[in-house]
Design a protein around this motif. Structure first.
Motif, mmCIF file in Angstrom:
data_model
loop_
_atom_site.group_PDB
_atom_site.id
_atom_site.type_symbol
_atom_site.label_atom_id
_atom_site.label_comp_id
_atom_site.label_asym_id
_atom_site.label_seq_id
_atom_site.Cartn_x
_atom_site.Cartn_y
_atom_site.Cartn_z
ATOM 1 N N UNK A 69 0.964 -1.378 -0.004
ATOM 2 C CA UNK A 69 0.158 0.066 0.016
ATOM 3 C C UNK A 69 0.862 1.311 0.035
ATOM 4 N N UNK A 70 2.236 1.217 0.170
ATOM 5 C CA UNK A 70 3.062 2.258 0.048
ATOM 6 C C UNK A 70 2.925 2.979 1.581
ATOM 7 N N UNK A 71 3.264 4.271 1.460
ATOM 8 C CA UNK A 71 3.144 5.001 2.885
ATOM 9 C C UNK A 71 1.780 5.822 2.762
ATOM 10 N N UNK A 72 0.376 5.103 2.285
ATOM 11 C CA UNK A 72 -0.719 5.871 2.274
ATOM 12 C C UNK A 72 -1.515 5.242 3.286
ATOM 13 N N UNK A 73 -2.794 5.888 3.534
ATOM 14 C CA UNK A 73 -3.659 5.438 4.334
ATOM 15 C C UNK A 73 -5.122 6.087 3.872
ATOM 16 N N UNK A 74 -6.203 5.501 3.803
ATOM 17 C CA UNK A 74 -7.435 5.878 3.280
ATOM 18 C C UNK A 74 -8.307 6.646 4.472
ATOM 19 N N UNK A 75 -8.980 7.553 4.305
ATOM 20 C CA UNK A 75 -9.976 7.939 5.088
ATOM 21 C C UNK A 75 -11.319 7.889 4.594
ATOM 22 N N UNK A 76 -12.205 7.398 5.605
ATOM 23 C CA UNK A 76 -13.770 7.581 5.330
ATOM 24 C C UNK A 76 -14.293 8.138 6.164
ATOM 25 N N UNK A 77 -15.584 8.171 6.057
ATOM 26 C CA UNK A 77 -16.590 8.729 7.283
ATOM 27 C C UNK A 77 -17.993 7.987 7.063
ATOM 28 N N UNK A 78 -18.216 7.538 8.420
ATOM 29 C CA UNK A 78 -19.611 6.749 8.474
ATOM 30 C C UNK A 78 -20.712 7.740 8.473
ATOM 31 N N UNK A 79 -22.016 7.647 7.632
ATOM 32 C CA UNK A 79 -23.136 8.499 7.852
ATOM 33 C C UNK A 79 -24.120 7.438 8.228
ATOM 34 N N UNK A 80 -24.777 7.941 9.619
ATOM 35 C CA UNK A 80 -25.813 7.088 10.013
ATOM 36 C C UNK A 80 -27.154 7.874 9.511
ATOM 37 N N UNK A 81 -27.953 6.913 8.953
ATOM 38 C CA UNK A 81 -29.028 7.363 8.412
ATOM 39 C C UNK A 81 -30.490 7.161 9.254
ATOM 40 N N UNK A 82 -30.263 6.150 10.012
ATOM 41 C CA UNK A 82 -31.357 5.714 10.732
ATOM 42 C C UNK A 82 -31.017 4.869 11.924
ATOM 43 N N UNK A 83 -31.572 5.083 13.234
ATOM 44 C CA UNK A 83 -31.472 4.127 14.283
ATOM 45 C C UNK A 83 -32.696 3.250 14.671
#
Length: 370
Positions: A69-83
């Motif tokens: 993967x090299x010196x990389x890291x992926x960023x993501x975010x959760x989006x909560x739609x419903x509980x």
């Protein structure tokens, strides 16, 4: 084409656990020397006998990750739609028996939340709901994906298990990946933790990744909820499941996550504690088993732990997660699914990663390399 049930049913939980705990230092040394490691090697690497070799495992894990993967890291975010949820789960704040205000986001509310995530730079979103077929079924998911598809390079969902034709429909409208955690592979204990609702069907959940593979999904995310049962046994069965899927649906990419049982409003204490050292050992063991699999770390872990683990095998990380519907903008004060530990902003996390020599990737790996 078969399903994973036929593989799992040939294993006995207690015998598997015993085989892990009886691994010796010699088994660990042999596993470390083996370039093409198998599931028996994995057992050795997650065993108590491997603890003195943790530094060796960490160094190898770091090298393998950098190589792939090299010196990389992926960023993501959760989006909560419903509980909203129709299941009873002993460990979850969204469980149907919990008397909490329920909320499902409207289109306008979803777009407000999306606007916030886009302002932070996110290009990979994880959509999360409880399991309520009438309110957040396949048509709600299809509508949401269509609504936000132009805003993100990758859309992943973590929702109720669906039928193959439902996945095919969502893929056609832009779905990229699906996360589905078995929680525990212990069939007997699974029933105790999921007494009511569709989730109580152990095998329907177990065969979800098979349905995804047959539907032609780009990526499948697996994991167990570590702490419900002995983490070593559940991680072995997660590895067994992953290797079966990788061989059967070889065009699909895979990711693994490492949720530990966390407190929630009124919640269940872990039956088997998984320490920080245990989790480092497991992450390194998975990287040594497979250098291509993506390993993901959520905000359930502490600042200190996440600062250290990003260089030891993790390839994607979330930040600033709000685990209640509308938590970014729409309704900041509502019950969360679990209590997160790392509450630093996206900007601070990005700086932390840079200080660790890591370049942040905002899209998914496959797309960012094309």
């Amino acid at each position: 084409m078969g399903v994973f049930k036929t593989v799992l049913d040939t294993y006995d939980w207690d015998e598997t656990l015993k085989s892990i705990y009886t691994k010796t230092e010699a088994d660990v040394v042999a596993a470390l020397r083996n370039d093409k490691r198998n599931l028996e090697d994995f057992k050795a690497l997650i065993s108590p006998a491997a603890r003195p070799f943790l530094e060796d495992m960490a160094q190898e894990s770091r090298l393998l990750t950098q190589k792939r993967f090299g010196n990389t890291i992926q960023m993501y975010a959760p989006l909560y739609l419903s509980n909203e949820c129709q299941n009873i789960c002993t460990y979850c704040g969204f469980s149907m028996t919990n008397k909490i205000p329920r909320r499902t986001l409207t289109d306008n509310e979803i777009l407000k939340e999306v606007g916030y995530l886009k302002s932070k730079g996110y290009n990979h979103v994880l959509l999360v709901t409880g399991e309520a077929n009438k309110t957040v079924g396949v048509w709600y998911l299809k509508n949401t994906i269509q609504l936000i598809r132009s805003q993100f390079a990758n859309i992943t969902i973590e929702v109720q298990p669906l039928d193959q034709e439902d996945y095919e429909l969502l893929i056609a409208h832009g779905l990229y990946a699906v996360l589905v955690y078995q929680e525990t592979y212990n069939k007997t204990e699974y029933k105790k933790h999921h007494p009511k609702g569709k989730k109580s069907n152990f095998y329907y959940r177990l065969e979800t990744p098979d349905r995804l593979g047959k539907a032609g999904i780009h990526k499948i995310g697996l994991g167990s909820l570590y702490g419900l049962e002995d983490w070593r046994a559940d991680s072995f069965f997660t590895a067994l499941h992953f290797k079966y899927l990788q061989k059967t649906y070889w065009k699909t990419k895979y990711s693994l996550s490492f949720p530990r049982l966390r407190p929630y409003s009124g919640g269940l204490a872990p039956k088997v504690e998984m320490t920080d050292t245990d989790l480092v050992q497991l992450i390194c063991a998975f990287r040594l088993l497979d250098e291509d699999v993506e390993l993901s770390m959520s905000t359930r872990e502490s600042e200190v732990f996440r600062n250290h683990i990003v260089n030891l095998g993790i390839t994607s990380i979330s930040a600033e997660s709000k685990t209640n519907p509308g938590g970014y903008v729409v309704e900041k004060q509502s019950l969360e699914q679990f209590e997160i530990s790392d509450e630093r902003s996206t900007e601070i996390i990005t700086e932390m990663l840079k200080s660790n020599g890591l370049e942040v990737v905002w899209k998914d790996w496959e797309n960012s390399w094309q």
